[in-house]
Design a protein around this motif. Sequence first.
Motif, short mmCIF file in Angstrom:
data_model
loop_
_atom_site.label_atom_id
_atom_site.label_comp_id
_atom_site.label_asym_id
_atom_site.label_seq_id
_atom_site.Cartn_x
_atom_site.Cartn_y
_atom_site.Cartn_z
N LEU A 88 9.20 5.14 2.37
CA LEU A 88 9.54 6.55 2.09
C LEU A 88 8.49 7.48 2.68
N TRP A 89 7.22 7.08 2.61
CA TRP A 89 6.16 7.88 3.21
C TRP A 89 6.36 7.98 4.72
N ALA A 90 6.63 6.84 5.37
CA ALA A 90 6.80 6.81 6.83
C ALA A 90 8.01 7.63 7.25
N LEU A 91 9.10 7.51 6.52
CA LEU A 91 10.29 8.29 6.85
C LEU A 91 10.03 9.79 6.66
N GLY A 92 9.28 10.12 5.63
CA GLY A 92 8.92 11.53 5.42
C GLY A 92 8.07 12.07 6.54
N ARG A 93 7.15 11.27 7.03
CA ARG A 93 6.30 11.70 8.15
C ARG A 93 7.13 11.94 9.40
N LEU A 94 8.09 11.06 9.65
CA LEU A 94 8.91 11.22 10.86
C LEU A 94 9.86 12.40 10.76
N SER A 95 10.27 12.73 9.54
CA SER A 95 11.18 13.86 9.39
C SER A 95 10.43 15.17 9.25
N GLY A 96 9.10 15.11 9.22
CA GLY A 96 8.30 16.32 9.18
C GLY A 96 8.00 16.82 7.79
N LEU A 124 1.39 -9.99 5.05
CA LEU A 124 1.94 -8.94 4.19
C LEU A 124 0.86 -8.32 3.31
N VAL A 125 0.04 -9.14 2.68
CA VAL A 125 -0.99 -8.64 1.77
C VAL A 125 -2.04 -7.84 2.53
N VAL A 126 -2.54 -8.37 3.64
CA VAL A 126 -3.58 -7.69 4.41
C VAL A 126 -3.05 -6.37 4.96
N THR A 127 -1.84 -6.38 5.48
CA THR A 127 -1.26 -5.15 6.02
C THR A 127 -1.13 -4.09 4.94
N PHE A 128 -0.62 -4.49 3.78
CA PHE A 128 -0.50 -3.52 2.69
C PHE A 128 -1.87 -2.98 2.29
N ALA A 129 -2.84 -3.88 2.14
CA ALA A 129 -4.18 -3.46 1.70
C ALA A 129 -4.83 -2.48 2.67
N VAL A 130 -4.53 -2.61 3.95
CA VAL A 130 -5.11 -1.71 4.95
C VAL A 130 -4.29 -0.43 5.07
N VAL A 131 -2.98 -0.54 5.09
CA VAL A 131 -2.11 0.60 5.39
C VAL A 131 -1.95 1.54 4.19
N ALA A 132 -1.77 1.00 2.99
CA ALA A 132 -1.45 1.85 1.83
C ALA A 132 -2.47 2.96 1.59
N PRO A 133 -3.78 2.66 1.61
CA PRO A 133 -4.73 3.76 1.40
C PRO A 133 -4.67 4.82 2.51
N LEU A 134 -4.31 4.41 3.71
CA LEU A 134 -4.24 5.36 4.83
C LEU A 134 -3.04 6.30 4.71
N THR A 135 -2.09 5.96 3.84
CA THR A 135 -0.94 6.84 3.63
C THR A 135 -1.23 7.89 2.57
N LEU A 186 3.53 0.37 12.06
CA LEU A 186 3.18 -0.80 11.25
C LEU A 186 4.10 -0.92 10.04
N ILE A 187 4.38 0.19 9.41
CA ILE A 187 5.24 0.19 8.23
C ILE A 187 6.67 -0.22 8.61
N PHE A 188 7.14 0.24 9.74
CA PHE A 188 8.51 -0.08 10.17
C PHE A 188 8.66 -1.51 10.68
N VAL A 189 7.59 -2.11 11.18
CA VAL A 189 7.71 -3.39 11.87
C VAL A 189 7.22 -4.59 11.06
N VAL A 190 6.05 -4.52 10.46
CA VAL A 190 5.43 -5.71 9.89
C VAL A 190 6.25 -6.32 8.75
N PHE A 191 6.60 -5.53 7.75
CA PHE A 191 7.34 -6.07 6.61
C PHE A 191 8.69 -6.64 7.05
N PRO A 192 9.52 -5.89 7.78
CA PRO A 192 10.81 -6.48 8.20
C PRO A 192 10.64 -7.74 9.05
N PHE A 193 9.67 -7.74 9.95
CA PHE A 193 9.45 -8.93 10.77
C PHE A 193 9.10 -10.12 9.90
N CYS A 194 8.21 -9.93 8.94
CA CYS A 194 7.82 -11.03 8.05
C CYS A 194 8.99 -11.53 7.23
#
Length: 173
Positions: free
Chosen positions: A164-172, A35-46, A5-13
């Motif tokens: 940065l959070w998503a990239l950190g997760r993918l890099s371990g 953009l607003v709804v995605t951020f509001a849902v995703v940010a706390p989950l990070t 979601l982090i990699f796709v939604v914002f760039p697509f928009c």
Amino acid sequence: MLEALIFVVFPFCMVFAAVSDLLSMTIANRVAVILVVTFAVVAPLTGMDWATFGMHFAAGAAVLAVTFALFALGGMGGGDAKLLAATALYMGMDIQLVQYLVVSAFLGGLLTIAILVFRKSPLSVFVGHNLFLRNLTDAKAGIPYGIALGVGGLITYPQSPLMLWALGRLSGN
């Protein structure tokens, strides 16, 4: 899934807003809403803490207040104002927001100069009926600033907290 979601939604928009503004001189409300709804849902989950989460919304509100004033004065389109505010939400009240605003303003200035020069060129007469270029040739159409906002968002998004959070997760990390 969250990283996707982090990699796709914002760039697509951002791409959708830029292309939409180029073709129709409008940016649909649904782009800002997504953009607003995605951020509001995703940010706390990070794991973003509530104070930081609130500061991201404060950044969006501050940008919306300024851009709404610019819209009321006729200096900015409504879609541009909403897109700027929704994008500010992702950048937060931090240097990333300043970078986004500066990069977008610089690109917007270059875009404006390029379009004004293009409109005065003989080439604009020949491409005036082209679907992709017709709004660029029409002096009454204004400037599709969503292009600059979209590209500016794409340039600065890799340094945003969610990315940065998503990239950190993918890099371990």
